[in-house]
Write a protein that holds these residues in place. Structure first.
Motif, PDB file in Angstrom:
ATOM      1  N   GLU A 223       0.846  -0.979  -0.058  1.00  0.00           N
ATOM      2  CA  GLU A 223       0.095  -0.029  -0.026  1.00  0.00           C
ATOM      3  C   GLU A 223       0.898   1.347  -0.119  1.00  0.00           C
ATOM      4  OE1 GLU A 223      -3.363   0.152   2.460  1.00  0.00           O
ATOM      5  OE2 GLU A 223      -3.422  -1.873   2.396  1.00  0.00           O
ATOM      6  N   ASN A 224       2.090   1.214   0.256  1.00  0.00           N
ATOM      7  CA  ASN A 224       3.099   2.209   0.442  1.00  0.00           C
ATOM      8  C   ASN A 224       3.760   2.026  -0.755  1.00  0.00           C
ATOM      9  OD1 ASN A 224       2.283   3.576   2.711  1.00  0.00           O
ATOM     10  ND2 ASN A 224       3.066   1.624   3.936  1.00  0.00           N
ATOM     11  N   GLN A 225       3.953   3.129  -1.631  1.00  0.00           N
ATOM     12  CA  GLN A 225       4.718   3.188  -3.124  1.00  0.00           C
ATOM     13  C   GLN A 225       6.117   2.950  -2.818  1.00  0.00           C
ATOM     14  OE1 GLN A 225       4.528   6.717  -5.388  1.00  0.00           O
ATOM     15  NE2 GLN A 225       4.701   5.612  -7.115  1.00  0.00           N
ATOM     16  N   GLY A 226       6.789   3.435  -1.768  1.00  0.00           N
ATOM     17  CA  GLY A 226       8.396   3.312  -1.647  1.00  0.00           C
ATOM     18  C   GLY A 226       8.832   2.157  -0.590  1.00  0.00           C
ATOM     19  N   ASP A 227       7.942   1.195  -0.312  1.00  0.00           N
ATOM     20  CA  ASP A 227       8.139  -0.037   0.561  1.00  0.00           C
ATOM     21  C   ASP A 227       9.215  -0.960  -0.279  1.00  0.00           C
ATOM     22  OD1 ASP A 227       6.823   1.077   2.629  1.00  0.00           O
ATOM     23  OD2 ASP A 227       5.100  -0.627   2.280  1.00  0.00           O
ATOM     24  N   ALA A 228       8.835  -1.065  -1.550  1.00  0.00           N
ATOM     25  CA  ALA A 228       9.795  -2.105  -2.322  1.00  0.00           C
ATOM     26  C   ALA A 228       9.647  -1.994  -3.876  1.00  0.00           C
ATOM     27  CB  ALA A 228       9.460  -3.468  -1.955  1.00  0.00           C
ATOM     28  N   ALA A 229      10.556  -2.454  -4.664  1.00  0.00           N
ATOM     29  CA  ALA A 229      10.190  -2.352  -6.174  1.00  0.00           C
ATOM     30  C   ALA A 229       8.662  -2.793  -6.459  1.00  0.00           C
ATOM     31  CB  ALA A 229      11.194  -2.849  -6.705  1.00  0.00           C
ATOM     32  N   TYR A 230       8.277  -2.499  -7.558  1.00  0.00           N
ATOM     33  CA  TYR A 230       6.979  -3.053  -7.749  1.00  0.00           C
ATOM     34  C   TYR A 230       6.729  -2.735  -9.522  1.00  0.00           C
ATOM     35  CZ  TYR A 230       5.574   1.860  -8.035  1.00  0.00           C
ATOM     36  OH  TYR A 230       5.025   3.140  -8.335  1.00  0.00           O
TER      37      TYR A 230
END
Length: 109
Positions: free
Chosen positions: A17-24
């Motif tokens: 849900e958080n864009q900066g948590d990991a690569a996507y």
């Protein structure tokens, strides 16, 4: 119905849900039900992945004759279909350009 933005990595089988948590790879707008369904599909894909790992170590079983590979491919198509349905316009464009009809039909040179 609560719709939220999620960031999906098919490669890592993650939903964030958080864009900066990991690569996507993809951005979607999803309900809690959609997120749960996608998680279930990732779990099913992981189970098939384990089966394909075992088959890979057995000589003489062709890829196209292995039900785990078929299940993996079918589940992957279902995941991408769901991502396309829930995705942003950019995500939909990316998924629509993928050759999902030929997933699993690769033959070695």
């Amino acid at each position: 119905m609560d719709i939220r933005t999620c960031y999906i990595s098919v490669q890592a089988k993650t939903i964030m849900e958080n864009q900066g948590d990991a690569a996507y790879e993809f951005e979607i707008k999803a309900s809690q039900e959609d997120i749960e369904k996608l998680r279930e599909l990732f779990e099913v894909m992981e189970e098939y992945d384990e089966g394909t790992y075992i088959r890979a170590h057995l000589a003489g079983i062709a890829y196209h004759l292995d039900s785990d590979n078929d299940g993996y491919d079918d589940t992957l198509k279902e995941i991408y279909s769901m991502i396309a349905k829930l995705g942003t316009e950019e995500t939909k464009d990316i998924v629509m350009k993928m050759d999902l009809e030929n997933l699993g039909n690769w033959t070695s040179p």
